[in-house]
Design a protein around this motif. Structure first.
Motif, short mmCIF file in Angstrom:
data_model
loop_
_atom_site.label_atom_id
_atom_site.label_comp_id
_atom_site.label_asym_id
_atom_site.label_seq_id
_atom_site.Cartn_x
_atom_site.Cartn_y
_atom_site.Cartn_z
N ILE A 70 1.13 -1.26 0.08
CA ILE A 70 0.11 0.23 0.41
C ILE A 70 0.85 1.64 0.12
N ASP A 71 1.66 1.55 0.77
CA ASP A 71 2.38 2.51 0.65
C ASP A 71 3.73 2.86 -0.04
N GLY A 72 3.92 1.52 -0.59
CA GLY A 72 4.84 1.72 -2.36
C GLY A 72 6.63 1.41 -1.60
N THR A 73 6.22 0.92 -0.90
CA THR A 73 8.29 0.28 0.20
C THR A 73 8.38 -1.28 -0.05
N VAL A 74 9.38 -0.86 0.36
CA VAL A 74 9.41 -2.98 0.79
C VAL A 74 10.59 -3.16 1.35
N ILE A 75 11.00 -4.13 2.23
CA ILE A 75 12.28 -4.28 3.04
C ILE A 75 13.17 -5.00 2.81
N ILE A 76 14.43 -4.61 2.72
CA ILE A 76 15.07 -5.24 2.86
C ILE A 76 15.82 -5.96 4.07
N ARG A 77 16.16 -7.14 3.85
CA ARG A 77 16.60 -7.87 5.32
C ARG A 77 17.72 -8.45 4.67
N GLU A 78 18.54 -7.92 5.89
CA GLU A 78 19.77 -8.77 5.39
C GLU A 78 20.01 -10.26 6.03
N MET A 79 20.13 -11.52 5.72
CA MET A 79 20.24 -12.38 6.30
C MET A 79 21.09 -12.40 7.32
#
Ligand SMILES: [Zn+2]
Ligand SMILES: [Zn+2]
Length: 476
Positions: free
Chosen positions: A444-453
């Protein structure tokens, strides 16, 4: 509709052929990439010739008394009556192409590389198939030993770049038109009184082509060979000089080689330099591939009748050299070979043109990589894994993946799986560096999460900034 009582035939790959499965493709990709990069850097250009050639091409060049022509070619008559053969090797077709396409009008030497399937009807063994893959180099139009040295150099660089250890080149010279006949008669002279103690094949070779007596692996023939005259003692001045210069180059480059005065190679077209390349690596245990290489003998799934004879014959061959008794992993693993062929183009009706080349078996290379547990650099695909959560995110997934593709950033995904746990598990198993997580809120926000594994740290970024940020992260 098949009768219910009739058992459905279960199809298998034809004997001596194999599927290259997805889990093995990383080895093949690596072989392709490294060979292509190195060959191009050294000025070799790619050439592809057909899988089918005139049967005569191989009869004239490989030689009528070679194993290939005598026993191993897949030859047939077409409906139109042409005699064709599935190519058993790569050099004769390239010499044919060199003449046919007027390459001799190009600046010399002409440097070519190739890659593809070849076919020989042999008994399947460790890493040996009837349809096998090779990549090779050919350098035409240069007589001096520096051309031979360049072939050794690229070949040796390739193997070390691939990560293979314990590589050894076996080298010899088979002389030229001047000196080889003299050696041949010295050899015949030596064998004359010993021919009775040889195997059936060698009795014939003694008459047809005494040089090939040196190729025999039968124990009694190997024993006789041990005190046979050596060609290096019979080389003319020019050949001796050529060979000396090559060995000096090899010392300079630092290629590990061993002289093998009885190495002649099975093909008639070789002159002067011949060589074979082997891995002498001794493995504690054999890799998985050993079992694949075993011919599957499943009589139930084969048609009785016409195949029966072939099967009997082949079972015998297979029991002769069972993989276990071959001291699996203890014998040097042949990876390929090559040599000089100064008369080949002329044999095919072209203007006399010297040449030298080599070919490596790709199945053997992949096998050696597994055996030596070579680490393959992670592809960019393995660095990123896409994780989605919820229906809306799933719908938006393709948009983000397509955005990445356009930016040339590879990413793995598992859109079919909905649970975040199983997706993250996959990302972990793929040893991904980052997971991109798109949930309901982010969609909805037009974002994305980057997670360092590795650390589990996360940051939320705007989708329009994603490419830029990823490029920075991946560059590190
Ligand atoms: Zn000579
Ligand atoms: Zn023999």
């Amino acid at each position: 509709m098949p009768n219910k009582k009739q058992k459905l035939k279960i199809f298998q790959t034809p004997r001596g052929t194999h599927d290259i499965l997805p889990q093995d493709q990383k080895y093949w990709d690596r072989i392709r990439t490294v060979s292509q990069t190195l060959a191009s850097y050294y000025g070799f250009e790619r050439i592809d010739t057909p899988h089918l050639e005139s049967t005569d091409l191989f009869l004239h060049t490989v030689g009528p008394t070679s194993d290939i022509v005598e026993k191993q070619m897949y030859s047939f008559k077409t409906r139109g009556g042409d005699a064709l053969t599935l190519r058993p090797e790569g050099t004769a077709p390239i010499a044919r192409s060199y003449i046919e396409n007027g390459f001799l009008n190009l600046p010399q030497p002409v440097k070519l590389y190739y890659r593809g399937s070849f076919f020989r009807h042999e008994s399947p063994q460790r890493g040996r198939y009837r349809e096998f893959h090779q990549w090779g180099l050919e350098l035409l139009g240069e007589e001096s030993a520096i051309a031979d040295a360049e072939i050794f150099q690229v070949c040796s660089l390739f193997l070390s770049e691939l990560g293979l250890k314990d590589i050894l080149f076996y080298v010899n010279s088979v002389g030229c038109r001047e000196c080889r006949p003299k050696y041949r008669s010295a050899l015949s002279g030596y064998y004359r009184s010993r021919v009775r103690g040889l195997c059936k094949d060698c009795k014939r070779r003694y008459k047809d082509n005494p040089l090939r007596l040196l190729d025999c692996k039968e124990e009694k023939c190997v024993t006789v060979k041990k005190s046979a005259p050596q060609i290096l003692d019979h080389l003319c001045e020019a050949c001796k000089n050529h060979f000396t210069v090559l060995l000096e180059f090899l010392d300079e480059i630092g290629v590990a080689y061993m002289l093998n005065p009885y190495l002649v190679r099975g093909l008639d077209y070789y002159s002067r330099t011949v060589f074979e390349i082997a891995s002498t690596y001794v493995a504690a245990s054999e890799p998985e591939v050993a079992r694949e290489a075993l011919p599957s003998i499943n009589a139930e799934n084969r048609n009785a009748g016409d195949e029966k004879k072939e099967e009997d014959e082949e079972e015998n061959v297979v029991t002769e050299v069972p993989i276990k008794e071959e001291k699996a992993g203890k014998e040097p693993l042949a990876l390929g070979g090559g040599g000089r062929y100064d008369y080949l183009v002329e044999l095919l009706g072209g203007r006399p043109t010297p040449g030298v080349g080599m070919a490596l078996g790709m199945e053997r290379l992949a096998y050696a990589m597994k055996q030596q547990q070579v680490k393959i650099p992670a592809s960019s695909r393995q660095k990123l894994f896409f994780v989605h959560l919820g229906e809306l995110a799933k719908k938006k997934s393709f948009k983000i993946i397509e955005m990445l593709r356009r930016a040339n950033i590879a990413i793995a995904e598992s859109l079919g799986k909905d649970s975040i746990k199983s997706q993250l598990k996959l990302a972990d198993r793929a040893a991904s560096e980052y997971a991109l997580i798109l949930g309901q809120k982010e969609a909805i926000d037009g974002t994305v999460i980057i997670r360092e594994m590795s650390s589990g740290t996360q940051e939320t970024v705007l989708q329009e900034k994603l490419i830029e940020i990823l490029k920075q992260k991946l560059r590190r």
